[in-house]
Design a protein around this motif. Structure first.
Motif, PDB file in Angstrom:
ATOM      1  N   GLU A  54       0.817  -1.223   0.000  1.00  0.00           N
ATOM      2  CA  GLU A  54       0.000   0.000   0.000  1.00  0.00           C
ATOM      3  C   GLU A  54       0.850   1.272   0.000  1.00  0.00           C
ATOM      4  OE1 GLU A  54      -2.323  -0.498   3.480  1.00  0.00           O
ATOM      5  OE2 GLU A  54      -3.643  -2.038   2.593  1.00  0.00           O
ATOM      6  N   GLN A  55       2.099   1.159   0.389  1.00  0.00           N
ATOM      7  CA  GLN A  55       2.952   2.350   0.467  1.00  0.00           C
ATOM      8  C   GLN A  55       3.368   2.868  -0.912  1.00  0.00           C
ATOM      9  OE1 GLN A  55       3.006   3.434   3.655  1.00  0.00           O
ATOM     10  NE2 GLN A  55       1.872   1.510   3.898  1.00  0.00           N
ATOM     11  N   PHE A  56       3.070   2.126  -1.972  1.00  0.00           N
ATOM     12  CA  PHE A  56       3.518   2.519  -3.311  1.00  0.00           C
ATOM     13  C   PHE A  56       2.432   3.190  -4.144  1.00  0.00           C
ATOM     14  CE2 PHE A  56       6.610  -0.508  -1.883  1.00  0.00           C
ATOM     15  CZ  PHE A  56       7.816   0.029  -2.331  1.00  0.00           C
ATOM     16  N   THR A  57       1.259   3.363  -3.589  1.00  0.00           N
ATOM     17  CA  THR A  57       0.254   4.111  -4.328  1.00  0.00           C
ATOM     18  C   THR A  57       0.692   5.575  -4.416  1.00  0.00           C
ATOM     19  OG1 THR A  57      -1.018   4.493  -2.297  1.00  0.00           O
ATOM     20  CG2 THR A  57      -1.599   2.552  -3.624  1.00  0.00           C
ATOM     21  N   LEU A  58       0.190   6.268  -5.426  1.00  0.00           N
ATOM     22  CA  LEU A  58       0.674   7.631  -5.679  1.00  0.00           C
ATOM     23  C   LEU A  58       0.379   8.581  -4.530  1.00  0.00           C
ATOM     24  CD1 LEU A  58      -0.240   8.027  -9.464  1.00  0.00           C
ATOM     25  CD2 LEU A  58       1.919   7.288  -8.429  1.00  0.00           C
ATOM     26  N   ASP A  59      -0.693   8.323  -3.775  1.00  0.00           N
ATOM     27  CA  ASP A  59      -0.998   9.204  -2.655  1.00  0.00           C
ATOM     28  C   ASP A  59      -0.095   8.938  -1.459  1.00  0.00           C
ATOM     29  OD1 ASP A  59      -2.240   6.699  -2.357  1.00  0.00           O
ATOM     30  OD2 ASP A  59      -3.672   7.493  -0.921  1.00  0.00           O
ATOM     31  N   LYS A  60       0.461   7.725  -1.382  1.00  0.00           N
ATOM     32  CA  LYS A  60       1.349   7.390  -0.278  1.00  0.00           C
ATOM     33  C   LYS A  60       2.802   7.759  -0.590  1.00  0.00           C
ATOM     34  CE  LYS A  60      -0.579   4.996   3.224  1.00  0.00           C
ATOM     35  NZ  LYS A  60      -0.243   5.209   4.649  1.00  0.00           N
ATOM     36  N   TYR A  61       3.267   7.345  -1.744  1.00  0.00           N
ATOM     37  CA  TYR A  61       4.645   7.627  -2.137  1.00  0.00           C
ATOM     38  C   TYR A  61       4.652   9.006  -2.785  1.00  0.00           C
ATOM     39  CZ  TYR A  61       9.311   6.726  -4.227  1.00  0.00           C
ATOM     40  OH  TYR A  61      10.639   6.789  -4.598  1.00  0.00           O
ATOM     41  N   GLN A  62       4.789  10.004  -1.952  1.00  0.00           N
ATOM     42  CA  GLN A  62       4.737  11.378  -2.427  1.00  0.00           C
ATOM     43  C   GLN A  62       5.901  11.656  -3.377  1.00  0.00           C
ATOM     44  OE1 GLN A  62       2.297  13.843  -1.591  1.00  0.00           O
ATOM     45  NE2 GLN A  62       1.262  11.966  -0.925  1.00  0.00           N
ATOM     46  N   GLY A  63       5.575  12.308  -4.486  1.00  0.00           N
ATOM     47  CA  GLY A  63       6.599  12.620  -5.470  1.00  0.00           C
ATOM     48  C   GLY A  63       6.797  11.539  -6.505  1.00  0.00           C
ATOM     49  N   SER A  64       6.027  10.450  -6.412  1.00  0.00           N
ATOM     50  CA  SER A  64       6.130   9.392  -7.411  1.00  0.00           C
ATOM     51  C   SER A  64       5.060   9.578  -8.477  1.00  0.00           C
ATOM     52  CB  SER A  64       5.979   8.009  -6.767  1.00  0.00           C
ATOM     53  OG  SER A  64       4.658   7.800  -6.291  1.00  0.00           O
ATOM     54  N   THR A  65       5.283   8.944  -9.626  1.00  0.00           N
ATOM     55  CA  THR A  65       4.332   8.958 -10.723  1.00  0.00           C
ATOM     56  C   THR A  65       4.225   7.546 -11.279  1.00  0.00           C
ATOM     57  OG1 THR A  65       5.907   9.308 -12.531  1.00  0.00           O
ATOM     58  CG2 THR A  65       5.158  11.277 -11.331  1.00  0.00           C
ATOM     59  N   LYS A  66       3.329   7.367 -12.228  1.00  0.00           N
ATOM     60  CA  LYS A  66       3.179   6.061 -12.862  1.00  0.00           C
ATOM     61  C   LYS A  66       4.399   5.692 -13.699  1.00  0.00           C
ATOM     62  CE  LYS A  66       0.755   7.770 -16.989  1.00  0.00           C
ATOM     63  NZ  LYS A  66      -0.476   7.661 -17.804  1.00  0.00           N
ATOM     64  N   HIS A  67       5.298   6.634 -13.899  1.00  0.00           N
ATOM     65  CA  HIS A  67       6.511   6.381 -14.681  1.00  0.00           C
ATOM     66  C   HIS A  67       7.695   5.997 -13.796  1.00  0.00           C
ATOM     67  CE1 HIS A  67       4.463   7.976 -18.163  1.00  0.00           C
ATOM     68  NE2 HIS A  67       4.178   9.083 -17.504  1.00  0.00           N
TER      69      HIS A  67
END
Length: 908
Positions: A471-484
């Motif tokens: 669950e920590q890898f969803t975009l709302d959790k991993y701030q600054g991440s994108t689908k890329h």
């Protein structure tokens, strides 16, 4: 990894000096005195070479044969103990041999989620051939099993040939659970290594498994280590007087020819001789030592493990493909990767800031070198707090990723399993509150040292912890991440700087009260699984209809890792010897079911010169996982930094990788459906040629291409072995190589290495130079048709959207190409048990290159669809390198990739 396990120990020293002094870990070269040998390990030293197997007898009255399963009591009379023996025949081509203590003892068994499900119920009945007072003989399919009672021995033959013997040398042993005695020798209940004491609360529970492969001189497998392909005896001179070891460890700057185990463990061994291949898999995750000796014409092996049970799978299919197919039924096949992940990856510990990222990304375009992925190591984080960014150097991570993605590329960040003990860090505070960390022997959260300093370690053996971590890898959790953004798991052996042998204490406690000694080799795969599930979860949110295939690179691994993602061979060095040993290392991984692997191009440590870099890229383009990577303290080595001539050669090599991607992706589909390796030793394709059984300086890419690396400085020629029974064509010029009975000397320049097409194969290619795989998406194909002595050839092409799971419901294209009777045809491929492909692509075949057509006085022409006629012209084999015109080329036939067609070749 940055194999941060290898990263300079200076940083670690500064951290550890706060509370302790480490003497041997904080260096940047391998020192074997930091790691235990068999003689320094109680369970190994008391079992190695010790004949105790005569103590074990089958109780004849206990035998029960129930269709496909035989059970019996195995008695150890001197110890007044009994064991349960189980022998089961499975329909998928293997026999399972198990030995355990009686129910209730509770010895550890590898959980079912490490393997796949479904095979357990697919059994094949045993036929009782005979029974006497001291023996029972069973058969199932091509396998025959002889179980002798006093002493216990087991012999398996396949198709009438002896294949495997168990306990024929009386080295079998099984240490029973027991209560502590005052007279117990040292090391039975407590063992000290350097400053670390292992409490060993369950006492001695080791096992020795005695295997003989009769008539086999070559055995392969049991990665990971830097050794030859065919395993050398371990009863010889140093360092091979030491057994092979299977114990996942952070081994920085490892030696290039050494039996020591490295970052991952796959307890699989394959034995091959003319006419027969057999495989074994001991499903056990504890520390193992493996002795290999070769008396006479046999190979004898003693496996010694610290704990668990005997759970041995014997694969009796008779050939290497059959053995691997059966193993895949148990451990799973290779996950189909995203297409971008098969392109070139550029990595360094560390690209220092957003300007550096932009400059490196731009450098590839400036020098017209394709690549697909840019990587960030541990320095991109906020103080080694993973899933965060250092805002002083990466203040705008989302725009940075989107900018890279605008050119069809992706990024990767590193995420390691050690969690900084900082209550202000949300990952630590949430995990601590939920009780998600590994415990020490006192049932407190284990506190070890790694890159952040004091660290806790997620107990990923727990399904609940893995679910939370995902669950920590969803975009709302991993701030600054994108689908890329994709992920790299390093240090997951697990690496603990202040632990024994730079890993976790064996008496730490995991989910279910399991000691770390029992599941040590599973920690890495569980962490890898959890991270990959996180990216699947993110993908299902971003694209609910088809999801997004995860890409997660791992350093540690076990059987089954192939279902999760790729691995690499860790902290190698910029040495010719490490380039050379990378080939048998990767071949071994493929033979043990883990084909998606690679070695750091250029070497992680040190500063390669232009020649070594050139040669490494020329080999690296054939690695299933293709990444350039370097240590923090090395000189910058992006492909354009070695001068114009070297840049041109590296550009040519990398473009060659992209041209091969249709073929490589098709090979990955075969690995995904059937468990076949991508890189293959020569004997795999030519199993009757005994002179090839130990060759590991050449390899096959699939069945169609042979590669001979140049792995020595200043080489102007190399010896090449082209197996008999096949026609070979130079892959650069298209010229047919005259048949030879032995290896022959080939002249080489820095412009390339010897590569050959094997007659009888059709290889799909894409030859227009592009900046990335995404830029290739609408390009037409070239078919290279290399004819065998019968004037025939066959091949296939697999394609899908390259990203999602839509292929699982039939959204893919798979075509078979056949050349026979001077006709080239395209038909739909149907994989048994899978939905038919329904994807239609508006793409064409723009060139067909024929190699080996017999001479015709006036040449040839192609009749397309029985109507349109186009002449064949002499021309270069590849559009990328205009060499001598030894091929006949059909230009612009505009053959639709998605439909059936026929092209007839006739005399002009």
């Amino acid at each position: 990894m940055a194999a941060p396990g290898a990263k300079t120990r200076v940083q670690a020293i500064l951290l550890l000096a706060l509370s302790l002094v480490l003497s041997s870990h904080v260096v940047s070269a391998f020192k074997d005195n930091e790691f235990k040998k068999c003689a320094q390990t109680s369970f190994c030293s008391r079992n190695r070479g010790v004949q105790q197997g005569q103590n074990f007898e089958i109780v004849p009255a206990s035998l029960v044969l129930n269709t496909a399963t035989l059970t019996a009591t195995l008695s150890n009379k001197p110890a007044s103990k009994t064991l349960q023996l189980t022998l089961t025949s499975h329909a998928d081509g293997f026999v399972r041999f198990m030995v355990d203590e009686l129910p209730g003892v509770g010895r550890y068994q590898v959980p079912g989620d490490v393997l796949v499900s479904g095979w357990e119920t697919k059994k094949a009945a045993f036929k009782e051939e005979s029974r006497s007072a001291n023996q029972i003989v069973l058969s199932s399919g091509d396998a025959r099993v002889e179980l002798n009672f006093q002493p216990f021995t087991l012999a398996i033959s396949v198709k009438g040939q002896p294949a495997l013997q168990i306990n024929s040398r009386n080295l079998f042993n099984f240490e029973h659970r027991r209560t502590k005695q005052d007279s117990d020798p040292a090391g039975y209940w407590e063992e000290t290594w350097m400053s670390h004491t292992d409490s060993k609360p369950k006492g001695p529970e080791a096992m020795s498994l005695d295997l003989v492969f009769p008539g086999f001189q070559n055995v392969y497998g049991i990665p990971e280590r830097a050794t030859s392909l065919s395993l050398r005896p371990t009863n010889g001179a140093a360092p091979y007087g030491e057994p092979y070891r299977l114990y996942n460890l952070d081994v920085f700057e490892y030696l290039d020819d050494h039996p020591f185990g490295l970052y991952g463990s796959i307890p699989v061994m394959m034995a091959h001789k003319k006419g027969l291949t057999v495989g074994v898999f001991w499903n056990n995750a504890a520390e193992m030592f493996v002795d290999v000796v070769k008396p006479g014409r046999d190979t004898a092996v003693q496996w010694i493990t610290e704990s668990g049970i005997v759970d041995l799978f014997v694969f009796v299919g008779g050939s290497a493909p059959a053995v691997l197919a059966s193993y895949a039924k148990v451990a799973g096949t290779t996950a189909l990767p995203q297409l971008f992940s098969l392109g070139y990856h550029q990595c360094r510990w560390n690209y220092k800031d957003e300007a550096d990222v932009k400059a490196v990304d731009g450098g590839f375009d400036e020098h017209a070198i394709p690549y697909d992925v840019l990587w960030l190591d541990i320095e991109h984080t906020n103080g080694k707090r993973y899933l965060t960014w250092d805002s002083s150097v990466f203040p705008n991570p989302i725009p940075m990723q989107e900018d890279v993605a605008s050119r069809g590329r992706e990024m990767v960040t590193i995420v390691d399993p050690h969690v900084k003990r900082d209550h202000a860090y949300y990952v630590f505070s949430e995990a601590e509150k939920a009780g998600h960390f590994v415990k020490n022997k006192y049932n407190n959260d284990f506190d070890g040292w790694c890159w952040p300093g004091q660290s806790s370690y997620l107990d990923v053996t727990s399904p609940a912890v893995r679910s939370w971590w995902a669950e920590q890898f969803t975009l709302d959790k991993y701030q600054g991440s994108t689908k890329h953004l994709y992920i790299w798991n390093d240090m997951n052996e697990p690496s603990v700087f202040n632990g024994p042998e730079i890993t976790m204490q064996k008496d730490n406690i995991h989910f279910g009260g399991v000691e770390h000694r029992d599941n040590h080799n599973l920690y890495g795969i569980y962490y890898h699984m959890a991270t990959a599930e996180g990216l699947k979860l993110r993908g299902s949110i971003v694209n609910p209809e088809s999801g997004d295939r995860p890409f997660v690179l791992s350093r540690a691994f076990f059987s089954g890792t192939q279902r999760v993602g790729p691995i690499w061979t860790g902290d190698n060095a910029a040495q010719w010897s490490h380039l050379k040993v990378s080939v048998p290392m990767l071949l071994t991984l493929g033979l043990t079911g883990l084909p998606y692997s690679g070695a750091d191009v250029g070497g992680f440590f040190g500063n390669p010169d232009a020649e070594l870099m050139t040669r490494w890229y020329q080999v690296g383009i054939f690695y299933p996982f293709f990444r350039g990577h370097a240590h923090l303290e090395t000189q910058r080595r992006e492909p354009w930094l070695f001068g114009p001539e070297t840049t041109a050669r590296i550009r040519t090599a990398i473009r060659g990788r992209y041209a091969m991607l249709p073929y490589i992706y098709t090979l990955f589909r075969a690995a995904n459906t059937s468990g076949l390796p991508i890189l293959r030793p020569l004997w795999y394709e030519f199993p009757e040629a005994e002179e090839l059984f130990a060759v590991d300086e050449e390899f096959m890419l699939g069945s169609a291409m042979l590669v001979k690396p140049v792995s020595a400085a200043g080489a102007s020629s190399v010896d090449v072995t082209l197996p008999q029974g096949a026609r070979w064509y130079d892959a650069l010029t298209g010229a047919m190589v005259p048949p030879r009975t032995k290896s022959h000397r080939v002249q080489v320049t820095l412009d390339g290495i010897p590569v050959y097409y094997r007659g009888g194969n059709i290889v799909p290619r894409r030859e227009r130079p592009r900046r990335s795989t995404a830029a290739q998406a609408n390009d037409p194909y070239t078919l290279v048709v290399a004819l065998d002595d019968k004037g025939e050839a066959a091949g296939s092409l697999y394609a899908d959207d390259g990203r999602t799971f839509a292929f699982t419901r039939g959204d893919y294209l798979h075509r078979d190409f056949t050349f026979k009777g001077m006709k080239l045809t395209s038909t739909a491929h149907q994989e048994p048990g899978l939905p038919a492909g329904t994807l239609t692509l508006p793409l064409t075949v723009e060139r067909v290159v024929f190699l080996g057509l017999p001479p015709a006085r006036r040449g040839y022409k192609a009749v397309i669809g029985g109507k349109h006629t186009v002449p064949l012209e002499a021309g270069p084999l590849s559009m990328l390198a205009a060499q001598a015109e030894n091929a006949l080329v059909l230009r612009k036939p505009d053959l639709p990739v998605s439909h059936d067609w026929t092209v007839e070749i006739v005399a002009a």
